[in-house]
Design a protein around this motif. Structure first.
Motif, mmCIF file in Angstrom:
data_model
loop_
_atom_site.group_PDB
_atom_site.id
_atom_site.type_symbol
_atom_site.label_atom_id
_atom_site.label_comp_id
_atom_site.label_asym_id
_atom_site.label_seq_id
_atom_site.Cartn_x
_atom_site.Cartn_y
_atom_site.Cartn_z
ATOM 1 N N CYS A 11 32.514 -99.828 -51.567
ATOM 2 C CA CYS A 11 32.078 -101.050 -51.928
ATOM 3 C C CYS A 11 31.757 -101.947 -50.948
ATOM 4 O O CYS A 11 32.163 -101.725 -49.846
ATOM 5 N N GLU A 12 30.846 -102.941 -51.079
ATOM 6 C CA GLU A 12 30.126 -103.790 -50.025
ATOM 7 C C GLU A 12 31.428 -104.685 -49.736
ATOM 8 O O GLU A 12 31.601 -105.067 -48.565
ATOM 9 N N ALA A 13 32.113 -105.393 -50.631
ATOM 10 C CA ALA A 13 33.256 -106.275 -50.315
ATOM 11 C C ALA A 13 34.403 -105.599 -49.818
ATOM 12 O O ALA A 13 34.585 -104.458 -50.209
ATOM 13 N N PRO A 14 35.204 -106.322 -49.142
ATOM 14 C CA PRO A 14 36.396 -105.923 -48.615
ATOM 15 C C PRO A 14 37.354 -105.469 -49.744
ATOM 16 O O PRO A 14 37.432 -106.273 -50.761
ATOM 17 N N GLN A 17 39.372 -108.557 -51.503
ATOM 18 C CA GLN A 17 38.374 -109.212 -52.544
ATOM 19 C C GLN A 17 38.374 -108.672 -53.940
ATOM 20 O O GLN A 17 38.604 -109.089 -54.900
ATOM 21 N N LEU A 18 38.098 -107.073 -53.518
ATOM 22 C CA LEU A 18 37.969 -106.298 -54.660
ATOM 23 C C LEU A 18 39.326 -106.426 -55.621
ATOM 24 O O LEU A 18 39.318 -106.424 -56.999
ATOM 25 N N GLU A 21 39.894 -109.664 -57.327
ATOM 26 C CA GLU A 21 39.228 -109.810 -58.351
ATOM 27 C C GLU A 21 39.393 -109.189 -59.406
ATOM 28 O O GLU A 21 39.454 -109.428 -60.905
ATOM 29 N N PRO A 200 31.140 -97.911 -56.305
ATOM 30 C CA PRO A 200 30.160 -99.014 -56.587
ATOM 31 C C PRO A 200 29.143 -98.411 -57.563
ATOM 32 O O PRO A 200 28.097 -99.213 -57.546
ATOM 33 N N THR A 203 27.417 -99.238 -62.936
ATOM 34 C CA THR A 203 27.627 -100.542 -63.260
ATOM 35 C C THR A 203 27.720 -100.693 -64.767
ATOM 36 O O THR A 203 26.212 -100.217 -65.419
ATOM 37 N N GLU A 210 24.331 -105.941 -60.828
ATOM 38 C CA GLU A 210 25.153 -105.821 -59.927
ATOM 39 C C GLU A 210 25.661 -104.701 -59.413
ATOM 40 O O GLU A 210 25.560 -103.693 -60.221
ATOM 41 N N ARG A 211 26.070 -104.516 -58.172
ATOM 42 C CA ARG A 211 26.918 -103.494 -57.814
ATOM 43 C C ARG A 211 28.301 -103.411 -58.432
ATOM 44 O O ARG A 211 28.826 -104.443 -58.660
ATOM 45 N N ARG A 213 32.121 -102.747 -59.479
ATOM 46 C CA ARG A 213 33.159 -103.094 -58.901
ATOM 47 C C ARG A 213 34.570 -103.055 -59.732
ATOM 48 O O ARG A 213 34.263 -103.067 -61.082
#
Length: 250
Positions: A11-14, A17-18, A21, A200, A203, A210-211, A213
């Motif tokens: 995934c793009e986000a750290p 963060q994932l 969320e 990712p 979806t 969106e990507r 998550r």
């Protein structure tokens, strides 16, 4: 809620963060999946860092080229980690054939044996290889707990259920054209059902631009609850109970 199959390292986000969320969305357990040596180690590192995260270690069929005894020895060592709760994802993928079929089958057989040896469930990937996957499982995986990740073979649902497999649905079950898949999702007994993101990828329809998550697993769960005519809270409790039973987390 649970996400029974995700790839935090892709995934793009750290990861922090994932996970935050996901927790804010009510997702209290996440299983992040290894597809090769590096991602299996990353999965274990994430599981060490976040109490909500558990890991599976494995060799994806597209990463099975040249699989040998050294690769198996490494997987065996990784699987001994206390935060590893499953073996895989593994299986057969004849769509891209990034690895020769013989290598895929060898890696698959080794991971079936490792799941039996370790007493951990086996997470299955199958693409354009439904019957070969089921044949190898039938010959080699008796007595092993099998999770059919991102279930995509509705024509074989009855066979999978007869064998006792766990059936996990990803966001593609929510797509308008996925009518056969949705029909299968309606028929799976509640105690054999799991839900995942495969983030990712895949979806769910409500956020398809969106990507993916882990937090997005709630959309797939809501779709399944509506599809099956049950209250979302009832399905969520069942999914949590099923995941705890399969993966042994509490």
């Amino acid at each position: 809620m649970i996400d029974s199959h995700t790839h935090l390292d892709l995934c793009e986000a750290p990861a922090a963060q994932l996970v935050a969320e996901a927790e804010a969305a009510g997702v209290g357990r996440v299983l992040t999946i290894g597809i090769d040596s590096a991602s299996s180690r990353a999965a274990l590192a994430a599981a060490e860092s976040f109490p909500q995260v558990y890991a599976a270690v494995g060799r994806h069929p597209n990463a099975a080229r040249g699989f040998d005894e050294a690769d198996l020895a490494e997987l065996r060592a990784l699987a001994a980690h206390p935060r590893c709760v499953a073996i895989g994802e593994t299986g057969l993928d004849f769509y891209r054939e990034a690895a020769p079929p013989a290598d895929q089958r060898r890696a698959f057989a080794a991971q079936i044996a490792l799941a039996r040896e370790s007493g951990k469930p086996l997470v299955i990937h199958s693409r354009a290889a439904e019957q070969p996957t089921l044949t190898q499982l039938g010959e080699e995986a008796r007595g092993v707990q099998v999770v059919m990740h991102c279930f995509s073979m509705p024509a074989h649902l009855d066979e999978c259920l007869q064998r006792g497999y766990i059936i996990s649905f990803a966001g593609n079950v929510t797509y308008p054209r996925a009518t056969e898949l949705a029909g299968a999702a309606r028929r799976v007994p509640q105690e054999r059902l799991l839900v995942e993101t495969d983030a990712p990828y895949l979806t769910p329809q409500p956020v398809r631009k969106e990507r993916n998550r882990p937090a997005h697993v709630v959309y797939t769960a809501a779709f399944l609850a509506t599809l099956r005519g049950v209250a979302p809270e009832q399905l969520e409790r069942a999914l949590e109970r099923n995941a705890a039973g399969v993966f042994g987390w509490r």
